[in-house]
Design a protein around this motif. Structure first.
Motif, PDB file in Angstrom:
ATOM      1  N   UNK A  54       0.805  -1.187   0.103  1.00  0.00           N
ATOM      2  CA  UNK A  54      -0.073  -0.034   0.034  1.00  0.00           C
ATOM      3  C   UNK A  54       0.804   1.525  -0.067  1.00  0.00           C
ATOM      4  N   UNK A  55       2.016   1.163  -0.430  1.00  0.00           N
ATOM      5  CA  UNK A  55       3.008   2.593  -0.309  1.00  0.00           C
ATOM      6  C   UNK A  55       4.019   2.129  -1.231  1.00  0.00           C
ATOM      7  N   UNK A  56       4.573   3.310  -1.841  1.00  0.00           N
ATOM      8  CA  UNK A  56       5.793   3.151  -2.842  1.00  0.00           C
ATOM      9  C   UNK A  56       7.334   3.636  -2.074  1.00  0.00           C
ATOM     10  N   UNK A 113      11.115  11.837  -7.652  1.00  0.00           N
ATOM     11  CA  UNK A 113      10.433  13.048  -8.176  1.00  0.00           C
ATOM     12  C   UNK A 113       8.994  12.529  -8.697  1.00  0.00           C
ATOM     13  N   UNK A 114       8.815  11.325  -8.727  1.00  0.00           N
ATOM     14  CA  UNK A 114       7.530  11.116  -9.117  1.00  0.00           C
ATOM     15  C   UNK A 114       7.013   9.878  -8.203  1.00  0.00           C
ATOM     16  N   UNK A 115       6.456   8.517  -8.969  1.00  0.00           N
ATOM     17  CA  UNK A 115       5.836   7.538  -7.961  1.00  0.00           C
ATOM     18  C   UNK A 115       7.077   6.948  -7.006  1.00  0.00           C
ATOM     19  N   UNK A 116       7.946   6.779  -7.671  1.00  0.00           N
ATOM     20  CA  UNK A 116       9.119   5.967  -6.694  1.00  0.00           C
ATOM     21  C   UNK A 116       9.117   4.536  -7.197  1.00  0.00           C
ATOM     22  N   UNK A 117       9.249   3.605  -6.426  1.00  0.00           N
ATOM     23  CA  UNK A 117       9.383   2.091  -6.796  1.00  0.00           C
ATOM     24  C   UNK A 117       8.110   1.547  -5.904  1.00  0.00           C
ATOM     25  N   UNK A 118       7.032   1.537  -6.917  1.00  0.00           N
ATOM     26  CA  UNK A 118       5.691   1.099  -6.692  1.00  0.00           C
ATOM     27  C   UNK A 118       5.676  -0.507  -5.849  1.00  0.00           C
ATOM     28  N   UNK A 147       9.135   5.155   2.663  1.00  0.00           N
ATOM     29  CA  UNK A 147       8.053   4.754   2.064  1.00  0.00           C
ATOM     30  C   UNK A 147       7.158   5.981   1.834  1.00  0.00           C
ATOM     31  N   UNK A 148       6.261   5.826   0.987  1.00  0.00           N
ATOM     32  CA  UNK A 148       5.255   7.151   0.633  1.00  0.00           C
ATOM     33  C   UNK A 148       4.470   7.464   1.909  1.00  0.00           C
ATOM     34  N   UNK A 149       4.166   6.553   2.643  1.00  0.00           N
ATOM     35  CA  UNK A 149       3.270   6.923   4.071  1.00  0.00           C
ATOM     36  C   UNK A 149       4.521   7.325   5.211  1.00  0.00           C
ATOM     37  N   UNK A 150       5.785   7.555   4.934  1.00  0.00           N
ATOM     38  CA  UNK A 150       6.610   7.978   5.877  1.00  0.00           C
ATOM     39  C   UNK A 150       6.950   6.876   6.670  1.00  0.00           C
TER      40      UNK A 150
END
Length: 246
Positions: A54-56, A113-118, A147-150
């Motif tokens: 659920x995070x990148x 700078x974008x979605x990162x590693x999904x 991760x994108x959720x910190x």
């Protein structure tokens, strides 16, 4: 009793499928492109798998060893990521190509700078490093994966002799013997050529991840086929016994 046996076979089959279809525990690692010979230069890949559904992965920080400092570290540009190389002063200068070096790379930070590693993918971060030390068999790098959720996963635990493998092991680069062609192995120019050579590989990591996923799916489907066959055989044997008893 016969029905219980069939149920047991089915339960074992289901458990086998679950175990084999579960993703293997992955962690941040480092591997050379080719060899990493003592006293030479090498291109190494920091491989970062996404372990979350659920995070990148949006940031990677790699801390370089201080006991064996590396004076040169040139990261490969990666589309969708910015990179920052941090250097620090050395307590004791080192000699490189006949010159005294008083600073070395202490950390490299990649930020998406974008979605990162999904989820379901991995990314390689190539770096040309050198000169590799001659008085050790390995280099330990410590990494932080954000991760994108910190959430931050700290890959910093060092494997100790006689102890179990740590839960969050630090990436370790194994060094091979010095090149027989020269005391310092590959030259800086060779290292630059190697860095260019891995550019296409780094750009194709998404495709590689998809191929790995397809291969895993094929293995799982193969296991399912075998299990279904075993269940069928078990059912046939029980059915035959039932007719014989009748």
């Amino acid at each position: 009793m016969k029905a219980s046996r069939l149920a047991a076979v089915g339960a074992v089959a289901a458990a086998t499928v679950v175990v084999l279809s579960s993703p293997a525990l992955a962690h941040v690692s480092v591997q050379p492109e080719g060899t990493a010979a003592k006293g030479g230069y090498a291109v190494v890949d920091f491989k970062v798998p996404n372990e979350r559904d659920d995070a990148s992965t949006t940031k990677l920080e790699v801390t370089f060893p201080t006991d064996h400092p590396l004076a040169s570290a040139m990261p490969e540009p990666i589309s969708g990521w910015t990179v920052k190389v941090t250097k620090s002063k050395l307590d004791k200068p080192i000699e490189l190509h006949g010159e005294k070096i008083d600073e070395a790379v202490s950390k490299i930070t990649w930020t998406a700078t974008g979605k990162g590693v999904e989820p379901g993918y991995f990314q390689k971060f190539p770096v040309s490093v050198g000169t590799l030390p001659e008085d050790t068999d390995e280099l330990v790098f410590k990494a932080l994966q954000t991760y994108s959720n910190n959430e931050v996963v700290r890959w910093i635990e060092v494997q100790r002799d006689g102890q179990e493998k740590p839960e969050n092991p630090a990436p370790v680069l194994a060094l091979s013997a010095a090149s027989e062609e020269g005391h310092h192995g590959s030259s800086a120019e060779d290292s630059d050529d190697d860095a260019k050579a891995v550019k296409n590989t780094a750009a194709d990591t998404s495709g590689s991840a998809s191929a790995d996923s397809s291969d895993t799916t094929a293995r799982v489907l193969g296991v399912v086929g075998i299990v279904v066959g075993l269940v069928g055989v078990a059912y046939g044997v029980l059915a035959g016994r039932r007719r014989t008893d009748a």
